[in-house]
Design an enzyme around this catalytic site. Structure first.
Site, mmCIF file in Angstrom:
data_model
loop_
_atom_site.group_PDB
_atom_site.id
_atom_site.type_symbol
_atom_site.label_atom_id
_atom_site.label_comp_id
_atom_site.label_asym_id
_atom_site.label_seq_id
_atom_site.Cartn_x
_atom_site.Cartn_y
_atom_site.Cartn_z
ATOM 1 N N GLU A 141 76.899 -72.224 -5.077
ATOM 2 C CA GLU A 141 75.521 -71.700 -5.080
ATOM 3 C C GLU A 141 74.639 -72.741 -5.751
ATOM 4 O OE1 GLU A 141 72.146 -70.510 -5.458
ATOM 5 O OE2 GLU A 141 73.181 -69.697 -3.728
ATOM 6 N N GLU A 183 87.360 -79.554 2.285
ATOM 7 C CA GLU A 183 88.347 -79.163 1.275
ATOM 8 C C GLU A 183 89.013 -77.826 1.591
ATOM 9 O OE1 GLU A 183 84.587 -77.160 -0.193
ATOM 10 O OE2 GLU A 183 85.091 -78.974 0.911
ATOM 11 N N CYS A 229 78.087 -78.997 1.166
ATOM 12 C CA CYS A 229 77.316 -77.757 1.233
ATOM 13 C C CYS A 229 76.281 -77.692 0.096
ATOM 14 C CB CYS A 229 78.269 -76.559 1.264
ATOM 15 S SG CYS A 229 77.530 -75.034 1.855
ATOM 16 N N HIS A 268 82.857 -77.819 4.784
ATOM 17 C CA HIS A 268 83.815 -77.866 3.675
ATOM 18 C C HIS A 268 85.161 -78.436 4.134
ATOM 19 C CE1 HIS A 268 81.548 -75.206 0.873
ATOM 20 N NE2 HIS A 268 81.087 -74.683 1.993
ATOM 21 N N ARG A 322 68.375 -74.809 3.614
ATOM 22 C CA ARG A 322 69.393 -73.975 2.960
ATOM 23 C C ARG A 322 69.782 -72.810 3.859
ATOM 24 N NH1 ARG A 322 68.192 -71.282 -1.973
ATOM 25 N NH2 ARG A 322 70.377 -71.538 -2.484
ATOM 26 N N ARG A 373 77.868 -70.071 5.077
ATOM 27 C CA ARG A 373 76.460 -69.972 4.657
ATOM 28 C C ARG A 373 75.862 -71.365 4.525
ATOM 29 N NH1 ARG A 373 75.849 -67.505 -0.577
ATOM 30 N NH2 ARG A 373 73.658 -67.583 -0.093
#
Length: 187
Positions: A48, A171, A79, A169, A106, A134
């Site tokens: 976040e 990862e 992200c 992502h 965003r 997101r």
């Protein structure tokens, strides 16, 4: 080579697992004293961005990291990490490090239900599995920013000098190629 992983919030553990898989030494940045350790590169994980930005300032590590990145420290933001690097957010008045000449939207793919996975080509790497949660995307890039990947016409990976940013992502997959690309930037 030693990589610092920002570990105040977000998916830092998953980045550490990839670094372990690649046999790379790392440590977590959780407080100001951690910045005294030597590191050759920095990973800003997903999470976040608003919370991360707030914690970076509360923990008094924001200014030091911003200066290190501006002075050339290799950094990889995924992200929320990409949002921290962007010098402009099209749908948010906040700017965090502002070191990368990109305009980011965003939550561009909507809420959690808008999350998805795909496989797409990344310049200099090849096909990469991509997990979007997101996720933001890059709406525009400035001079000197190299677009590395697009998905459905949206920029999802870019590099500017010492800075690498992805909307997705890596990862969260078994693929280590994007992290290896980042490590190769450092060598």
């Amino acid at each position: 080579m030693v990589i610092a992983v920002l570990a105040v919030q977000g998916s830092f553990f998953e980045h550490e697992q990839i670094l372990e898989k690649l046999g790379v030494e790392y440590f977590e940045i959780r407080r100001k004293a951690d910045l005294d350790k030597h590191f050759d590169g920095l990973i800003l994980p997903g999470g976040e961005s608003t919370t991360m930005g707030k914690l970076l300032k509360e923990l008094d590590i924001f200014d030091t990291l911003q200066k290190k990145i501006a002075d050339g420290l290799p950094v990889y933001g995924t992200c929320a990490g990409m949002i921290l690097l962007a010098n402009n957010l099209s749908n948010d008045k906040n700017v965090y490090f502002g070191t990368m000449d990109i305009t980011v939207k965003r939550n561009a793919y909507g809420r959690q239900l808008g999350s998805f996975e795909t496989v797409s080509d990344v310049k200099g790497i090849g096909e990469v599995p991509m997990v979007f949660i997101r996720a933001p995307y890059i709406e525009s890039v400035g001079e000197g920013v190299d677009v590395l990947a697009t998905v459905n016409g949206n920029i999802v990976a870019a590099r500017q000098g010492n800075q690498l940013a992805t909307s997705f992502h890596p990862e969260l997959t078994d693929d280590t190629s994007v992290h290896q690309y980042f490590l190769d930037m450092i060598k």
